[in-house]
Design a protein around this motif. Structure first.
Motif, PDB file in Angstrom:
ATOM      1  N   THR A   1      82.707  -4.306   6.705  1.00 12.85           N
ATOM      2  CA  THR A   1      82.616  -5.759   6.567  1.00 12.85           C
ATOM      3  C   THR A   1      83.334  -6.115   5.268  1.00 12.85           C
ATOM      4  OG1 THR A   1      80.495  -5.572   5.403  1.00 12.85           O
ATOM      5  CG2 THR A   1      80.398  -5.945   7.782  1.00 12.85           C
ATOM      6  N   ASP A   2      83.767  -7.374   5.160  1.00  9.00           N
ATOM      7  CA  ASP A   2      84.513  -7.761   3.959  1.00  9.00           C
ATOM      8  C   ASP A   2      83.562  -8.031   2.789  1.00  9.00           C
ATOM      9  OD1 ASP A   2      86.851  -7.423   5.324  1.00  9.00           O
ATOM     10  OD2 ASP A   2      87.147  -9.551   5.760  1.00  9.00           O
ATOM     11  N   ILE A   3      84.068  -7.758   1.590  1.00  9.10           N
ATOM     12  CA  ILE A   3      83.268  -7.872   0.367  1.00  9.10           C
ATOM     13  C   ILE A   3      82.927  -9.325   0.034  1.00  9.10           C
ATOM     14  CG2 ILE A   3      83.410  -7.628  -2.150  1.00  9.10           C
ATOM     15  CD1 ILE A   3      85.297  -5.250  -1.742  1.00  9.10           C
TER      16      ILE A   3
ATOM     17  N   ASP B   1      82.509  -4.283  -7.099  1.00  9.53           N
ATOM     18  CA  ASP B   1      82.839  -2.960  -7.644  1.00  9.53           C
ATOM     19  C   ASP B   1      82.098  -1.851  -6.893  1.00  9.53           C
ATOM     20  OD1 ASP B   1      84.337  -4.413  -9.390  1.00  9.53           O
ATOM     21  OD2 ASP B   1      83.077  -4.065 -11.150  1.00  9.53           O
ATOM     22  N   THR B   2      80.830  -2.116  -6.562  1.00  8.57           N
ATOM     23  CA  THR B   2      80.033  -1.114  -5.832  1.00  8.57           C
ATOM     24  C   THR B   2      80.669  -0.837  -4.477  1.00  8.57           C
ATOM     25  OG1 THR B   2      78.056  -2.026  -6.841  1.00  8.57           O
ATOM     26  CG2 THR B   2      77.708  -0.634  -4.921  1.00  8.57           C
ATOM     27  N   LYS B   3      81.025  -1.914  -3.774  1.00  4.98           N
ATOM     28  CA  LYS B   3      81.561  -1.732  -2.416  1.00  4.98           C
ATOM     29  C   LYS B   3      82.942  -1.085  -2.483  1.00  4.98           C
ATOM     30  CE  LYS B   3      81.968  -3.864   2.049  1.00  4.98           C
ATOM     31  NZ  LYS B   3      81.060  -4.390   3.052  1.00  4.98           N
ATOM     32  N   TYR B   4      83.717  -1.458  -3.466  1.00  5.69           N
ATOM     33  CA  TYR B   4      85.066  -0.895  -3.563  1.00  5.69           C
ATOM     34  C   TYR B   4      85.022   0.617  -3.777  1.00  5.69           C
ATOM     35  CZ  TYR B   4      89.696  -2.420  -2.997  1.00  5.69           C
ATOM     36  OH  TYR B   4      90.896  -2.670  -2.415  1.00  5.69           O
TER      37      TYR B   4
ATOM     38  N   VAL C   1      82.831   2.612  -2.576  1.00  5.97           N
ATOM     39  CA  VAL C   1      82.574   3.253  -1.281  1.00  5.97           C
ATOM     40  C   VAL C   1      83.847   3.234  -0.422  1.00  5.97           C
ATOM     41  CG1 VAL C   1      81.161   3.201   0.826  1.00  5.97           C
ATOM     42  CG2 VAL C   1      80.129   2.653  -1.379  1.00  5.97           C
ATOM     43  N   PHE C   2      84.584   2.119  -0.455  1.00  5.39           N
ATOM     44  CA  PHE C   2      85.856   2.035   0.288  1.00  5.39           C
ATOM     45  C   PHE C   2      86.813   3.172  -0.081  1.00  5.39           C
ATOM     46  CE2 PHE C   2      85.946  -2.839   1.090  1.00  5.39           C
ATOM     47  CZ  PHE C   2      85.539  -2.665   2.404  1.00  5.39           C
ATOM     48  N   GLN C   3      86.751   3.570  -1.344  1.00  7.00           N
ATOM     49  CA  GLN C   3      87.708   4.566  -1.845  1.00  7.00           C
ATOM     50  C   GLN C   3      87.381   5.990  -1.380  1.00  7.00           C
ATOM     51  OE1 GLN C   3      89.965   2.418  -3.003  1.00  7.00           O
ATOM     52  NE2 GLN C   3      90.283   3.418  -4.963  1.00  7.00           N
ATOM     53  N   LYS C   4      86.117   6.186  -0.921  1.00  7.48           N
ATOM     54  CA  LYS C   4      85.667   7.558  -0.667  1.00  7.48           C
ATOM     55  C   LYS C   4      86.140   8.091   0.686  1.00  7.48           C
ATOM     56  CE  LYS C   4      81.518   7.368  -3.489  1.00  7.48           C
ATOM     57  NZ  LYS C   4      80.076   7.188  -3.498  1.00  7.48           N
ATOM     58  N   GLU C   5      86.075   9.422   0.825  1.00  8.94           N
ATOM     59  CA  GLU C   5      86.318  10.078   2.113  1.00  8.94           C
ATOM     60  C   GLU C   5      85.121   9.804   3.022  1.00  8.94           C
ATOM     61  OE1 GLU C   5      88.599  13.010   2.480  1.00  8.94           O
ATOM     62  OE2 GLU C   5      89.570  12.468   0.597  1.00  8.94           O
ATOM     63  N   HIS C   6      85.327   9.940   4.353  1.00 13.59           N
ATOM     64  CA  HIS C   6      84.228   9.681   5.290  1.00 13.59           C
ATOM     65  C   HIS C   6      82.970  10.458   4.934  1.00 13.59           C
ATOM     66  CE1 HIS C   6      87.590   8.387   8.003  1.00 13.59           C
ATOM     67  NE2 HIS C   6      86.764   7.391   8.095  1.00 13.59           N
TER      68      HIS C   6
ATOM     69  N   SER D   1      74.794   0.790   4.335  1.00 20.16           N
ATOM     70  CA  SER D   1      74.332  -0.554   3.990  1.00 20.16           C
ATOM     71  C   SER D   1      75.333  -1.234   3.064  1.00 20.16           C
ATOM     72  CB  SER D   1      72.950  -0.506   3.358  1.00 20.16           C
ATOM     73  OG  SER D   1      73.032   0.076   2.079  1.00 20.16           O
ATOM     74  N   ILE D   2      76.133  -0.443   2.359  1.00 22.50           N
ATOM     75  CA  ILE D   2      77.159  -1.028   1.494  1.00 22.50           C
ATOM     76  C   ILE D   2      78.438  -1.279   2.301  1.00 22.50           C
ATOM     77  CG2 ILE D   2      78.623  -0.613  -0.532  1.00 22.50           C
ATOM     78  CD1 ILE D   2      76.212   0.842  -1.761  1.00 22.50           C
ATOM     79  N   LEU D   3      78.871  -0.276   3.041  1.00 25.14           N
ATOM     80  CA  LEU D   3      80.110  -0.408   3.816  1.00 25.14           C
ATOM     81  C   LEU D   3      80.009  -1.524   4.849  1.00 25.14           C
ATOM     82  CD1 LEU D   3      82.784   1.115   3.794  1.00 25.14           C
ATOM     83  CD2 LEU D   3      81.866   2.637   5.545  1.00 25.14           C
ATOM     84  N   MET D   4      78.822  -1.700   5.399  1.00 23.73           N
ATOM     85  CA  MET D   4      78.618  -2.677   6.482  1.00 23.73           C
ATOM     86  C   MET D   4      77.799  -3.886   6.014  1.00 23.73           C
ATOM     87  SD  MET D   4      80.349  -1.094   8.656  1.00 23.73           S
ATOM     88  CE  MET D   4      79.839   0.598   8.679  1.00 23.73           C
ATOM     89  N   GLY D   5      77.580  -4.012   4.718  1.00 18.81           N
ATOM     90  CA  GLY D   5      76.881  -5.181   4.174  1.00 18.81           C
ATOM     91  C   GLY D   5      75.496  -5.407   4.778  1.00 18.81           C
ATOM     92  N   GLY D   6      74.859  -4.321   5.233  1.00 18.85           N
ATOM     93  CA  GLY D   6      73.528  -4.458   5.840  1.00 18.85           C
ATOM     94  C   GLY D   6      73.581  -4.865   7.300  1.00 18.85           C
ATOM     95  N   MET D   7      74.784  -5.001   7.850  1.00 16.72           N
ATOM     96  CA  MET D   7      74.896  -5.472   9.226  1.00 16.72           C
ATOM     97  C   MET D   7      74.519  -4.412  10.245  1.00 16.72           C
ATOM     98  SD  MET D   7      75.466  -8.580   9.447  1.00 16.72           S
ATOM     99  CE  MET D   7      75.872  -8.634  11.188  1.00 16.72           C
ATOM    100  N   GLU D   8      74.592  -3.124   9.878  1.00 17.67           N
ATOM    101  CA  GLU D   8      74.207  -2.083  10.827  1.00 17.67           C
ATOM    102  C   GLU D   8      72.763  -2.300  11.274  1.00 17.67           C
ATOM    103  OE1 GLU D   8      76.979  -0.770  11.919  1.00 17.67           O
ATOM    104  OE2 GLU D   8      76.401   1.313  11.639  1.00 17.67           O
ATOM    105  N   THR D   9      71.888  -2.602  10.306  1.00 19.64           N
ATOM    106  CA  THR D   9      70.487  -2.809  10.679  1.00 19.64           C
ATOM    107  C   THR D   9      70.296  -4.208  11.251  1.00 19.64           C
ATOM    108  OG1 THR D   9      70.189  -3.233   8.340  1.00 19.64           O
ATOM    109  CG2 THR D   9      69.380  -1.133   9.163  1.00 19.64           C
ATOM    110  N   ALA D  10      71.068  -5.199  10.771  1.00 17.13           N
ATOM    111  CA  ALA D  10      70.914  -6.555  11.318  1.00 17.13           C
ATOM    112  C   ALA D  10      71.321  -6.579  12.782  1.00 17.13           C
ATOM    113  CB  ALA D  10      71.754  -7.544  10.522  1.00 17.13           C
TER     114      ALA D  10
END
Ligand code: AKG
Ligand code: FE2
Length: 268
Positions: free
Chosen positions: A138-140, A238-241, A243-248, A256-265
């Motif tokens: 999801t976008d930051i 900064d927190t989300k970025y 995670v974006f930088q990391k390997e899978h 919850s960071i990569l998807m902004g909590g939407m996975e559970t929503a």
């Protein structure tokens, strides 16, 4: 855009990436669509704060003449008006008043991570390429205004359903796609949903170009994030970025960071 991306690497990379919102990144800097792959796009970013420096702006020489800078300026000015008009309409429809209204968290003369981004995706085969597409996320920021004349963008509908089901968004001439991002989701008390999306190339022949304006709140704006913590917009960024930088593999547990909590929503 073609002129820039077709230039030699050292010219595109002349200023490197002075910040995450400004500069050039080659293909393969982030995780790609599938496990073990890297992204398949190169990107030129022009930050709104950097543009406000006028003729002192730091840009590669090949796009630094007055005409180029005016194009970036006009885009950002127009995209600001469009996105802030939407924020104002959304605030009214949610009955928000005064300082709570979304547009008051996005004052243009306040520092923010807002940026104009231009992408070129290299062609690739989703099954075999090692560098392909743009990973699920999801976008930051608050609103993303996205332009592309080519197929590739896929979204997941919010609501209970098979969360691996992807639907293509049809590119339509003269239209933009608008994504709600995490910051607007959080600022709305999680009432609005961030859009889960990814990009997969659909043929093996053509480069894919897209332009995005990422409107982000003022750096000091505060909200509760997907883990219930109070954070400023710049801390979330900064927190989300990171995670974006990391390997899978290293991203595991960071949904919850990569998807902004939407996975559970979406699923729960
Ligand atoms: O290139 C696109 O169409 C989408 C890019 C995107 O999702 C992003 O950078 O956040
Ligand atoms: Fe995105």
């Amino acid at each position: 855009m073609e002129r820039f991306f077709n230039s030699p690497h050292h010219e595109k990379n002349e200023i490197g990436l002075p910040s995450q919102e400004h500069g050039y990144e080659p293909v393969g800097n982030h995780a790609g669509v599938d496990d073990g792959t890297k992204d398949g796009y190169e990107i030129l970013k022009v930050s709104r704060d950097e543009l406000s420096k006028g003729s002192n702006i730091n840009l590669p020489s090949i796009i630094k003449d007055n005409h180029d800078v005016k194009v970036f300026d006009d885009f950002v000015a127009g995209f600001n008006i469009i996105t802030k008009t939407m924020l104002s309409a959304l605030s009214t429809s949610l009955g928000l008043q005064g300082g709570e209204r979304f547009e008051n968290l996005h004052r243009t003369n306040h520092k923010s991570n807002s940026t104009l981004a231009m992408f070129r995706y290299i062609p690739g085969d989703i099954k075999t390429s090692k560098e392909v597409g743009h990973q699920k996320h999801t976008d930051i920021g608050s609103l993303t205004l996205l332009f592309s004349e080519q197929w590739g963008l896929q979204v997941q509908r919010p609501g209970p359903q098979d969360h691996e089901k992807w639907e293509f968004i049809e590119p339509k001439p003269g239209h933009a796609v608008i994504n709600v991002g995490d910051s607007l989701r959080f600022a709305s008390g999680h009432q609005l949903y961030s859009c889960i999306h990814q990009v997969v190339p659909i043929d093996n022949l053509e480069d894919r170009y897209s332009i995005a304006y990422f409107l982000r709140p003022e750096n000091e704006a505060k909200y509760k994030d997907s883990n219930g913590r109070w954070v400023t917009a710049s801390e979330w960024h900064d927190t989300k970025y990171e995670v974006f930088q990391k390997e899978h593999q290293q991203q595991l547990g960071s949904d919850s960071i990569l998807m902004g909590g939407m996975e559970t929503a979406v699923n729960g």
